[in-house]
Design an enzyme around this catalytic site. Structure first.
Site, PDB file in Angstrom:
ATOM      1  N   VAL A 257       0.858  -1.279  -0.222  1.00  0.00           N
ATOM      2  CA  VAL A 257       0.017   0.070  -0.037  1.00  0.00           C
ATOM      3  C   VAL A 257       0.821   1.284  -0.110  1.00  0.00           C
ATOM      4  O   VAL A 257       0.715   2.035  -0.725  1.00  0.00           O
ATOM      5  CB  VAL A 257      -1.081   0.099   1.142  1.00  0.00           C
ATOM      6  N   ALA A 258       1.762   1.248   0.807  1.00  0.00           N
ATOM      7  CA  ALA A 258       2.746   2.428   0.887  1.00  0.00           C
ATOM      8  C   ALA A 258       3.752   2.613  -0.344  1.00  0.00           C
ATOM      9  O   ALA A 258       3.947   3.677  -0.743  1.00  0.00           O
ATOM     10  CB  ALA A 258       3.608   2.222   2.044  1.00  0.00           C
ATOM     11  N   ILE A 260       3.038   1.681  -3.611  1.00  0.00           N
ATOM     12  CA  ILE A 260       2.277   1.632  -4.714  1.00  0.00           C
ATOM     13  C   ILE A 260       1.583   3.099  -5.198  1.00  0.00           C
ATOM     14  O   ILE A 260       0.699   3.307  -3.997  1.00  0.00           O
ATOM     15  CB  ILE A 260       1.324   0.491  -5.151  1.00  0.00           C
ATOM     16  N   GLU A 262      -1.086   4.232  -5.691  1.00  0.00           N
ATOM     17  CA  GLU A 262      -2.510   4.368  -5.909  1.00  0.00           C
ATOM     18  C   GLU A 262      -3.447   5.640  -6.209  1.00  0.00           C
ATOM     19  O   GLU A 262      -4.113   5.481  -7.013  1.00  0.00           O
ATOM     20  CB  GLU A 262      -3.106   3.117  -5.147  1.00  0.00           C
ATOM     21  N   ASP A 304      -7.557  33.962 -35.968  1.00  0.00           N
ATOM     22  CA  ASP A 304      -8.872  34.810 -36.706  1.00  0.00           C
ATOM     23  C   ASP A 304      -8.434  36.304 -36.571  1.00  0.00           C
ATOM     24  O   ASP A 304      -7.818  36.651 -35.344  1.00  0.00           O
ATOM     25  CB  ASP A 304     -10.156  34.667 -36.426  1.00  0.00           C
TER      26      ASP A 304
END
Ligand code: ADP
Ligand code: MG
Length: 809
Positions: A257-258, A260, A262, A304
């Site tokens: 968890v730490a 990656i 995410e 233009d």
């Protein structure tokens, strides 16, 4: 027609407001059923559909099973926090994107109570009289009661790409494009009862991924793969060393968890979406997230002239009158503008000419019109003069009118237009054009024939002024400072265009090319000189396509403006197609961005915003990924050195919150760098070798410091719990300093960053010093000596960044 009006119970003047309200109740609104937005609760629950979250939940259940309720609680809390953060990010970005959709409502022009109004197309009802114009989309199913050469593109219904000619009593279906002509129709069906509502499930545009999102996604995958490999190895090693399976599993999952990133895609989308609403508030409606990204790297703007660089508020200031009476007649009759209570409806050029002829009285019935188009650059009307004769009236680009003339009318005497007279006229045209005036030529002939626009009698010229927009010059200068080239593309005369371009700083040392010249040169020749051309005059819309293609071939990111139906292909082709707020529906549909205020300087504002967003994305990507790398390297390092793991699962989960939470979020909100518009455009690649190297080195510095301090604590005899608390705090402080590294040099909005950092730091203190939290996080209080070491070591990350700024170019 009477019958039709009766059938739909309406009048030529349209419905009354009270009748409209009644019919709204009876028939409902003119809306196609859109996909319902995802309800928040579903959005919230969908956050759980994530492998990491699932693994965390398994870990929580496992630790609960072995009686470790505290850890189970911590993990569940982490799950909840992650889910809440994810939900808030997604919800906010969906809201930002949706509020933009509301700004892009479809409009319709209707006649009600004998008044012409522009209304939200949703409020059309059966029996409404709709006015159709070239370049617009039919707002409902209609039956025509008047058609002036209406040509419709119905390919989305029939698959037939050829335009269909529509006459009176023909049906025009909702969403078909009016390619040319104009007319009136009665609304016959609305909403889901229309042809398109009946046959088609509305195709929903899937949210496409921006190139940046794809790249960040890829980087995330690589990191995930490495993280998973490391976690698996650690898991096995720990098991071999005899640690409990549940505990080890928890460590491995928390580490994943730490390690990656995410949260990255969500922060990315949110930052782009917030950027979109920021741009919308300054009148630039960006339709896709992708364009927010592209805008920042724009290298050339093709604009233009009329209405974008100039005010498009014209007035006649000079004239060359060979036969004043005839010229006034043409001004008045060969004109589609209406002046009502001093307000002008219609084309600005026509309006100025009509004002010039205001006091001239005439009434000849118009029997036919060859409308103005941007290719012919002239318009012609045919009127009944008396029972036998008709009169043809033309006005338009002076050299084109002149070419179609055979005679001149010199105060009533008709003479042959010889070379000598022609030269005098051309000289007048050049003189007026040199003063930046738009010059219009006037001609007529008695009796219509097969070729109404030939063998005309020339009567004179008018010179119209159209001053540059107030901010345009400054905006052009800003572009040049920012390394963005500015090109003018116009249908106007080359001298008029050059004069205005010079005033604005667009024409400096480069050249001017006309559409005719462009037509003659080959692609190779054009590519060789394209860089030098600063003004394109008298171009036809189709040539804009060639210009975009060439500029793109030369490696440019091209922003191009347009408003007409013929501009659509070039707008599609451009890297950023920009339509005008009062342009045609078709041009808006083909564009990536709509300028609500039709103002060139708004493009520049949007580019600045785009660059700011780009910088901010770079900031948090660098911040988050270097933290992930730091975490992985720390764990790998301690394993290789045969040390215990420096962080426990609760601490790893906390680290993750610190990283995805306040610092990363606030880095996305930094103000623009001082030099945002004083440096050349960047290529659009955020993850360059330089950035990747920096990310790796930053991670390495964090890992080295953490491992050194951790091992020193262990060897000097500190209990493992104490050593871990120090290492854990050091790693958090590293992050805070690293976020500080990423801040912008602007004075604006950095306060969010400081607040974010202060908040994270205070929470860290609580975790270390509050006894209850000490139990949960297994921390111990740390003293002054350790704090001194932590601050000194963590500040190396700031020094490291400073050194890298000097060394890595
Ligand atoms: P721009 O590219 O600057 O918007 P336009 O396409 O509006 O230029 O006009 C191109 C040329 O067409 C003008 O220079 C003028 O000669 C001619 N033209 C424009 N408006 C009218 C009009 N209402 N009637 C006749 N000729 C016109
Ligand atoms: Mg125009």
């Amino acid at each position: 027609m009477e019958k039709l009006l009766k059938k739909y119970n309406t009048t030529p003047d349209g419905l009354s407001e009270s009748e409209v309200l009644k019919r709204h109740e009876r028939y409902g609104l003119n809306e196609l059923d859109e996909k319902k937005p995802t309800p928040p609760i579903i959005l919230f629950l969908s956050q759980f559909a994530d492998i990491l979250i699932a693994l965390l939940i398994i870990a929580a259940i496992a630790s609960f099973a072995i009686g470790d309720t505290i850890d189970a609680g911590v993990i569940l809390l982490a799950v909840l926090l992650n889910v809440i953060i994810g939900f808030i990010q997604e919800y906010r970005s969906i809201r930002a994107v949706n509020s933009l959709k509301d700004l892009m409502v479809k409009k319709a022009i209707v006649k009600r109570n004998n008044e012409v109004l522009e209304v939200d197309a949703r409020f059309l009802t059966i029996g409404d009289i709709v006015i159709l114009e070239e370049g617009n989309k039919s707002p409902a199913d209609l039956i025509l009661i008047e058609s002036n050469d209406i040509n419709c593109d119905e390919s989305f219904l029939t698959g037939e790409s050829e335009a269909v000619i529509k006459e009176e009593k023909d049906a025009v279906f909702m969403d078909s494009n009016i390619i040319s002509g104009h007319g009136l129709g009665i609304v016959t069906d609305i909403g889901m009862d229309t042809e398109i509502g009946k046959i088609a499930e509305i195709v929903h545009e899937e949210d496409e991924k921006t190139p940046l999102a794809v790249k960040v996604g890829k980087l995330g995958k690589i990191l995930s793969a490495i993280a998973i490999l490391v976690c698996t190895v650690i898991f096995i090693l720990e098991l071999i060393q005899g640690a409990g399976i549940v505990e080890t599993f928890m460590t491995a999952v928390s580490l994943a968890v730490a390690a990656i990133p995410e949260g990255l895609p969500a922060v990315l989308t949110l930052t782009l979406a917030l950027g979109m609403s920021e741009m919308a508030s300054s009148d630039a409606l960006v339709k896709r997230l992708l364009s927010v990204e592209t805008l920042g790297s724009c290298t050339i703007i093709c604009s233009d002239k009329t209405g974008t660089l100039t005010d498009n508020k014209m007035s006649v200031v000079e004239s060359y009158l060979l036969n004043k009476d005839k010229l006034l007649l043409i001004s008045k009759l060969c004109n589609n503008a209406i002046i009502k209570d001093n307000a002008l409806i219609g084309n600005q050029t026509d309006g100025a000419i009509l004002r010039f002829a205001q006091n001239y009285e005439t009434s000849l019935e118009r029997i036919d019109e060859i409308p103005l188009d941007s290719n012919r650059k002239m318009m012609t009307t045919i009127h009944r003069l008396d029972s036998e004769n008709k009169i043809v009236l033309s006005k338009g680009a002076p050299e084109i009118i002149l070419n179609n003339c055979k005679y001149i009318d010199n105060n009533g005497s008709i003479e042959i237009l010889d070379e000598e007279i022609k030269e005098t006229v051309v000289k007048r045209i050049d003189e007026m054009s040199d003063e930046a005036l738009r010059v219009i030529g006037f001609a007529y002939k008695i009796n219509d024939d097969e070729r109404p626009e030939e063998n005309l009698i020339f009567t004179g010229l008018l010179g119209l002024i159209d001053p540059p927009k107030k901010n345009a010059k400054k905006a052009v200068k800003e572009c040049i400072n920012a390394g963005i080239k500015v090109r003018m593309i116009t249908g106007d005369h080359e001298k008029t265009a050059s004069a205005i371009a010079k005033q604005l700083g667009i024409l400096t040392d480069g050249r001017v090319i006309t559409g005719k010249e462009l037509e003659k040169i080959s692609d190779e020749e054009y590519l060789a000189i394209a860089d030098d051309i600063q003004v394109y005059a008298r171009v036809k819309p189709a040539q804009k396509m060639r210009i975009v293609e060439a500029l793109k071939d030369l490696g440019n990111i091209v922003a191009m403006t347009g408003d007409g139906i013929n501009d659509a292909p070039a707008l599609k082709k451009a890297s950023i197609g920009i339509a005008m707020g009062d342009g045609t529906d078709v041009s808006k549909e083909s564009s990536d961005m709509i300028l609500q205020d039709n103002d060139f300087s708004t493009i520049v504002k949007a580019i600045k915003e785009g660059r700011k967003i780009y910088d901010n994305i770079k900031r948090f990507v660098k911040f988050q990924v270097s933290t992930n790398v730091g975490a992985i390297l720390t764990i790998v390092g301690t394993s290789l050195l045969n040390l215990p793991l420096p962080f426990n699962p609760a601490q790893l989960l906390w680290l993750n919150i610190v990283m995805d939470g306040p610092p990363a979020q606030t880095l996305g909100m930094e103000g623009a760098e001082k030099d945002t518009m004083a440096r050349p455009p960047e290529t659009g690649d955020i993850l360059t070798k330089k950035t990747l190297t920096e990310i790796f080195l930053l991670g390495l510095v964090m890992a080295t410091g953490t491992i050194l301090v951790f091992s020193w604590e262990i060897y000097s005899g500190a209990p493992t719990e104490k050593a871990m608390s120090v290492a854990f705090t050091l790693f958090v402080v590293y992050q805070l300093f690293n976020a500080f590294n990423g801040r912008s040099n602007s004075t604006k909005s950095s306060k969010y960053l400081y607040i974010g950092l202060a908040l994270s730091f205070m929470l860290q203190l609580l975790i270390i010093y509050i006894p209850q939290l000490q139990i949960i996080f297994r921390t111990t209080a740390i003293g002054i000596a350790e704090w001194t070491i932590i601050i000194i070591v963590a500040s190396t990350i700031i020094a490291a960044q400073k050194i890298m700024n000097k060394v890595i170019k």
